[in-house]
Design a protein around this motif. Structure first.
Motif, mmCIF file in Angstrom:
data_model
loop_
_atom_site.group_PDB
_atom_site.id
_atom_site.type_symbol
_atom_site.label_atom_id
_atom_site.label_comp_id
_atom_site.label_asym_id
_atom_site.label_seq_id
_atom_site.Cartn_x
_atom_site.Cartn_y
_atom_site.Cartn_z
ATOM 1 N N TYR A 198 0.899 -1.187 -0.042
ATOM 2 C CA TYR A 198 -0.053 0.135 -0.046
ATOM 3 C C TYR A 198 0.700 1.271 0.020
ATOM 4 N N LEU A 199 1.821 1.320 0.714
ATOM 5 C CA LEU A 199 2.772 2.457 0.782
ATOM 6 C C LEU A 199 3.355 2.761 -0.360
ATOM 7 N N GLU A 200 3.771 1.519 -0.908
ATOM 8 C CA GLU A 200 4.399 1.849 -2.423
ATOM 9 C C GLU A 200 3.485 2.565 -3.346
ATOM 10 N N ARG A 201 2.402 2.067 -3.376
ATOM 11 C CA ARG A 201 1.438 2.473 -4.315
ATOM 12 C C ARG A 201 0.786 3.864 -4.057
ATOM 13 N N SER A 202 0.781 4.139 -2.665
ATOM 14 C CA SER A 202 -0.111 5.271 -2.326
ATOM 15 C C SER A 202 0.749 6.421 -1.697
ATOM 16 N N GLY A 203 2.035 5.996 -1.351
ATOM 17 C CA GLY A 203 3.053 6.842 -0.595
ATOM 18 C C GLY A 203 2.898 6.560 0.798
ATOM 19 N N GLU A 204 3.939 7.161 1.643
ATOM 20 C CA GLU A 204 3.917 7.152 3.113
ATOM 21 C C GLU A 204 3.693 8.583 3.889
ATOM 22 N N PRO A 205 2.595 8.613 4.716
ATOM 23 C CA PRO A 205 2.329 10.012 5.179
ATOM 24 C C PRO A 205 3.398 10.339 6.088
ATOM 25 N N THR A 206 4.055 11.549 6.035
ATOM 26 C CA THR A 206 4.768 12.238 7.009
ATOM 27 C C THR A 206 4.393 12.797 8.109
ATOM 28 N N LYS A 207 3.092 13.036 8.081
ATOM 29 C CA LYS A 207 2.397 13.998 9.296
ATOM 30 C C LYS A 207 0.901 13.528 9.352
ATOM 31 N N PRO A 208 0.057 13.784 10.629
ATOM 32 C CA PRO A 208 -0.932 13.342 10.677
ATOM 33 C C PRO A 208 -1.997 13.853 9.429
ATOM 34 N N ALA A 209 -1.953 14.996 9.092
ATOM 35 C CA ALA A 209 -2.677 15.850 8.207
ATOM 36 C C ALA A 209 -2.849 15.019 7.056
ATOM 37 N N GLU A 210 -1.855 14.321 6.653
ATOM 38 C CA GLU A 210 -1.842 13.533 5.195
ATOM 39 C C GLU A 210 -2.690 12.431 5.199
ATOM 40 N N LEU A 211 -3.146 11.783 6.362
ATOM 41 C CA LEU A 211 -3.774 10.827 6.628
ATOM 42 C C LEU A 211 -5.469 10.867 5.691
ATOM 43 N N GLU A 212 -5.624 12.183 5.806
ATOM 44 C CA GLU A 212 -6.989 12.719 5.149
ATOM 45 C C GLU A 212 -7.069 12.200 3.596
ATOM 46 N N ARG A 213 -5.944 11.952 2.819
ATOM 47 C CA ARG A 213 -5.959 11.673 1.498
ATOM 48 C C ARG A 213 -5.842 10.167 1.345
ATOM 49 N N HIS A 214 -5.666 9.364 2.387
ATOM 50 C CA HIS A 214 -5.447 7.865 2.385
ATOM 51 C C HIS A 214 -6.425 7.099 2.657
ATOM 52 N N GLU A 215 -6.611 5.965 2.308
ATOM 53 C CA GLU A 215 -7.544 4.891 2.431
ATOM 54 C C GLU A 215 -7.370 4.413 3.905
ATOM 55 N N CYS A 216 -8.316 4.697 4.794
ATOM 56 C CA CYS A 216 -8.087 4.370 6.392
ATOM 57 C C CYS A 216 -9.314 3.565 6.650
ATOM 58 N N PHE A 217 -8.981 2.766 7.601
ATOM 59 C CA PHE A 217 -10.072 1.557 7.933
ATOM 60 C C PHE A 217 -10.665 2.129 9.449
ATOM 61 N N ASN A 218 -12.081 2.286 9.216
ATOM 62 C CA ASN A 218 -12.690 2.875 10.217
ATOM 63 C C ASN A 218 -13.681 1.551 11.268
ATOM 64 N N ILE A 219 -13.667 1.662 12.318
ATOM 65 C CA ILE A 219 -14.513 0.673 13.000
ATOM 66 C C ILE A 219 -15.827 1.280 13.314
ATOM 67 N N LEU A 220 -16.976 0.711 13.176
ATOM 68 C CA LEU A 220 -18.362 1.477 13.308
ATOM 69 C C LEU A 220 -18.331 3.002 12.975
ATOM 70 N N ARG A 221 -17.913 3.112 11.782
ATOM 71 C CA ARG A 221 -18.224 4.327 11.249
ATOM 72 C C ARG A 221 -17.554 5.557 12.037
ATOM 73 N N SER A 222 -16.596 5.430 12.674
ATOM 74 C CA SER A 222 -16.113 6.728 13.327
ATOM 75 C C SER A 222 -15.188 7.439 12.257
ATOM 76 N N GLY A 223 -15.263 8.566 12.276
ATOM 77 C CA GLY A 223 -14.907 9.542 11.273
ATOM 78 C C GLY A 223 -13.615 10.230 11.491
ATOM 79 N N THR A 224 -13.115 10.015 12.652
ATOM 80 C CA THR A 224 -11.867 10.986 13.000
ATOM 81 C C THR A 224 -11.011 10.011 13.897
ATOM 82 N N TRP A 225 -9.690 10.367 13.707
ATOM 83 C CA TRP A 225 -8.618 9.600 14.577
ATOM 84 C C TRP A 225 -7.983 10.822 15.443
ATOM 85 N N THR A 226 -7.969 10.772 16.725
ATOM 86 C CA THR A 226 -7.234 11.445 17.515
ATOM 87 C C THR A 226 -5.751 10.971 17.582
ATOM 88 N N LEU A 227 -4.624 11.513 17.355
ATOM 89 C CA LEU A 227 -3.384 11.159 17.397
ATOM 90 C C LEU A 227 -2.539 11.975 18.588
#
Length: 299
Positions: A173-202
């Protein structure tokens, strides 16, 4: 009141065995005057003279002889019961019925349970690994192991460990989509949520960052999320203990290692605080092992 009688009966038995107060007091590690007073109070409470006291030794009265024989049997039985209880606590037995979180149990608890089973061969196990929440009040379960916040304040929750989620993705996945370098960049990535939670607090120890994340999959199975991530489908936020097998095999690796999610409690739920030895030992064992491993994982 009953416990005081038992103590005084045990003292009386020791005095008779030692054939005097001085020897009994020395063996018991208590002042001679205190022992003599306790036996006098015992005689007053039952209204009978139990001992003839002389300057050199004590002798039993006729009533004292009959009382001694009964006291000795009671004290011996009490000591035997105490020894047997100690053996039961040291090697508990019976069926331990527990409800466990499926993915956490299969991935992480299984080797700990195997170790526990070797330690206590007298215990047999009846585990429920279905996603449902068993009812500890109406169903015959001794304990339920849960992750996340406690959902029932009427039950007794004992925290076993705090597990800290990290960010993980597959090399593909990282080879195909690139590796994020800061949390804000996660917004453009495919992220798996549990029970439709829409945010991650890091958190990074100094700062916190809340990121809106989304993806093509919303799942309520940690095992499925872990599997999909290992198939190059996106990024997961899970405790290291959950993805240990994938990390060891190289199917996933840690990204943004300085950032982590909010620690999640692992806790044991029981209906009551009065637990049989098998359940006490199981909870104590998991608390010790999970706590130790959580510290090692965060080191």
């Amino acid at each position: 009141m009953v416990s005081d009688y038992l103590k005084d009966m045990a003292l009386f038995v020791e005095v008779v065995k030692a054939r005097g107060f001085r020897g009994a007091a020395a063996a018991l590690g208590m002042p001679n005057s205190t022992l003599s007073r306790r036996i006098s109070e015992l005689e007053k409470s039952i209204g009978l003279r139990l001992l003839h006291r002389t300057t050199r030794k004590v002798e039993l009265t006729e009533a004292g002889q009959a009382y001694f024989e009964r006291c000795k049997r009671i004290v011996d039985e009490a000591r035997l019961a105490h020894e047997q209880l100690g053996e039961m606590l040291a090697q508990p037995s019976g069926v331990l019925r527990a409800s466990l979180p499926v993915d956490f149990a299969v991935t992480y608890l299984a080797p700990l349970i195997a170790e526990f089973a070797h330690l206590y061969p007298g215990i047999t196990f009846d585990f429920d690994l279905t996603p449902r929440r068993v009812d500890l009040v109406s169903e015959p379960y001794d304990v339920a192991i849960r992750m996340g916040e406690s959902e029932n304040s009427q039950l007794i929750a004992r925290t076993l460990a705090m597990l800290t989620p990290g960010l993980y993705a597959s090399p593909g996945y990282l080879e195909r989509s690139g590796e994020p370098t800061k949390p804000a960049e996660l917004e453009r990535h495919e992220c798996f949520n549990i029970l439709r939670s829409g945010t991650w607090t890091l958190h990074d120890g100094r700062r916190s960052s809340t990121v809106a994340v989304s993806g093509r999959f919303n799942l309520n199975s940690v095992g499925m999320i872990r599997r999909m991530a290992s198939l190059d489908m996106g990024i997961v936020l899970l405790p290291e203990q959950i993805v240990a097998d994938e990390l060891a095999a190289g199917r996933l690796r840690r990204i943004l290692p300085q950032w982590h999610g909010t620690p999640q409690p692992v806790y044991a739920m029981t209906e009551t605080r009065l637990l049989p030895a098998k359940t006490q030992r199981f909870i104590e064992f998991l608390r010790e092992r999970l706590g130790r491993n959580a510290v090692q994982a965060s080191a």
